[in-house]
Design a protein around this motif. Sequence first.
Motif, short mmCIF file in Angstrom:
data_model
loop_
_atom_site.label_atom_id
_atom_site.label_comp_id
_atom_site.label_asym_id
_atom_site.label_seq_id
_atom_site.Cartn_x
_atom_site.Cartn_y
_atom_site.Cartn_z
N THR A 58 0.84 -1.20 0.00
CA THR A 58 0.00 0.00 0.00
C THR A 58 0.87 1.25 0.00
O THR A 58 2.01 1.22 0.47
CB THR A 58 -0.91 0.07 1.25
OG1 THR A 58 -0.10 0.32 2.41
CG2 THR A 58 -1.69 -1.22 1.44
N LYS A 59 0.32 2.31 -0.54
CA LYS A 59 0.94 3.63 -0.40
C LYS A 59 0.08 4.39 0.59
O LYS A 59 -1.10 4.64 0.35
CB LYS A 59 1.00 4.35 -1.74
CG LYS A 59 1.73 5.69 -1.64
CD LYS A 59 1.85 6.36 -3.00
CE LYS A 59 2.60 7.68 -2.87
NZ LYS A 59 2.67 8.40 -4.16
N ARG A 60 0.69 4.72 1.72
CA ARG A 60 -0.05 5.39 2.77
C ARG A 60 -0.46 6.80 2.35
O ARG A 60 0.23 7.46 1.57
CB ARG A 60 0.79 5.46 4.05
CG ARG A 60 1.01 4.09 4.69
CD ARG A 60 2.06 4.13 5.79
NE ARG A 60 1.74 5.09 6.84
CZ ARG A 60 0.92 4.84 7.86
NH1 ARG A 60 0.33 3.67 7.95
NH2 ARG A 60 0.70 5.76 8.77
N SER A 61 -1.58 7.24 2.86
CA SER A 61 -2.09 8.57 2.54
C SER A 61 -1.08 9.65 2.91
O SER A 61 -0.43 9.58 3.96
CB SER A 61 -3.40 8.83 3.28
OG SER A 61 -3.77 10.19 3.19
N PRO A 74 0.03 -4.01 4.39
CA PRO A 74 -1.16 -3.87 5.22
C PRO A 74 -0.85 -4.40 6.62
O PRO A 74 -0.16 -5.41 6.76
CB PRO A 74 -2.20 -4.76 4.52
CG PRO A 74 -1.68 -4.96 3.13
CD PRO A 74 -0.18 -4.91 3.24
N GLU A 96 -7.85 -1.94 5.71
CA GLU A 96 -7.07 -1.05 4.85
C GLU A 96 -7.29 -1.29 3.36
O GLU A 96 -7.29 -0.34 2.58
CB GLU A 96 -5.58 -1.20 5.17
CG GLU A 96 -5.18 -0.65 6.53
CD GLU A 96 -3.71 -0.85 6.82
OE1 GLU A 96 -2.96 -1.31 5.92
OE2 GLU A 96 -3.29 -0.54 7.95
N ILE A 97 -7.43 -2.57 2.96
CA ILE A 97 -7.52 -2.84 1.52
C ILE A 97 -8.72 -3.71 1.14
O ILE A 97 -8.88 -4.06 -0.04
CB ILE A 97 -6.22 -3.48 0.99
CG1 ILE A 97 -6.01 -4.88 1.59
CG2 ILE A 97 -5.02 -2.58 1.30
CD1 ILE A 97 -4.83 -5.62 0.95
N ILE A 134 -10.34 -4.91 -4.31
CA ILE A 134 -9.53 -4.03 -3.48
C ILE A 134 -10.32 -2.77 -3.15
O ILE A 134 -10.82 -2.09 -4.05
CB ILE A 134 -8.22 -3.68 -4.20
CG1 ILE A 134 -7.34 -4.93 -4.33
CG2 ILE A 134 -7.46 -2.59 -3.44
CD1 ILE A 134 -6.11 -4.74 -5.19
N PRO A 136 -9.45 0.46 -0.96
CA PRO A 136 -8.55 1.22 -0.08
C PRO A 136 -9.33 1.98 0.98
O PRO A 136 -10.38 2.56 0.70
CB PRO A 136 -7.84 2.19 -1.04
CG PRO A 136 -8.04 1.61 -2.40
CD PRO A 136 -9.36 0.91 -2.35
N VAL A 141 -5.18 5.03 3.01
CA VAL A 141 -4.47 4.38 1.90
C VAL A 141 -4.77 5.11 0.60
O VAL A 141 -5.92 5.21 0.19
CB VAL A 141 -4.90 2.90 1.79
CG1 VAL A 141 -4.23 2.24 0.58
CG2 VAL A 141 -4.56 2.15 3.07
N GLU A 143 -3.21 4.21 -2.34
CA GLU A 143 -3.08 3.28 -3.47
C GLU A 143 -2.72 1.89 -2.96
O GLU A 143 -2.02 1.73 -1.97
CB GLU A 143 -1.98 3.79 -4.41
CG GLU A 143 -1.83 3.00 -5.69
CD GLU A 143 -0.74 3.55 -6.58
OE1 GLU A 143 -0.45 2.91 -7.61
OE2 GLU A 143 -0.16 4.60 -6.26
N VAL A 144 -3.24 0.88 -3.67
CA VAL A 144 -2.86 -0.51 -3.41
C VAL A 144 -2.29 -1.05 -4.72
O VAL A 144 -2.88 -0.87 -5.77
CB VAL A 144 -4.08 -1.36 -2.98
CG1 VAL A 144 -3.65 -2.80 -2.70
CG2 VAL A 144 -4.74 -0.75 -1.74
#
Length: 199
Positions: A58-61, A74, A96-97, A134, A136, A141, A143-144
């Motif tokens: 994941t790309k965290r916010s 995750p 999260e996802i 998916i 998010p 999040v 992006e996944v």
Amino acid sequence: MTTELIERLRNALALPGHQSSDFDLNPNTELPVGRTLRPAGVLIGISLAGERPGVILTKRSSALKHHPGQIAFPGGKQDEGDADVTAAALREAEEEIGLPAGLPEIIGFLPAHETVTSFMVTPVLAVLRQDFEIVPEPGEVDEVFSVPLDHLLRPENYLVESRQWRGQRRYYYTVPFGPYYIWGATARMLRGLAARMEQ
């Protein structure tokens, strides 16, 4: 192929080894006396549904207070309602996802990893034989995405880089992939898996 990969992963995780930490490359770091480490679990989810096995990240916010915009597995800290760190990793992955809790097939665990933020993180490795929708988590999040497992299992793809942190030069692993800059604890745990798979 799938059966062989799972067997290789099981064998790699069964090898003896030591815990890792954010301080592996920074042995002169002075840690606070009497610090308390909080248990956490992250899910190294290997999707087998595509043409190539891939690890879900994941790309965290960028709006988060802690580790904004960073690439992460995750997972998260173990809450009172969690039976153990595996339960924490699965719960967080669902939150999260959108990963259904019953989908991951747990293969085993990497040695725990101590973070600079005082967490003792257990990497829970699982395979996902099916795709899932998916979803998010809004606000957490951005992006996944998936990174091919074979890219992450090549030790030569890992670099050691550094930056100034709290007045000192801190060294850390990175494993870049396309537009994604995977570094820090996430890269260190993946580097540990790559080393085990090489043995």
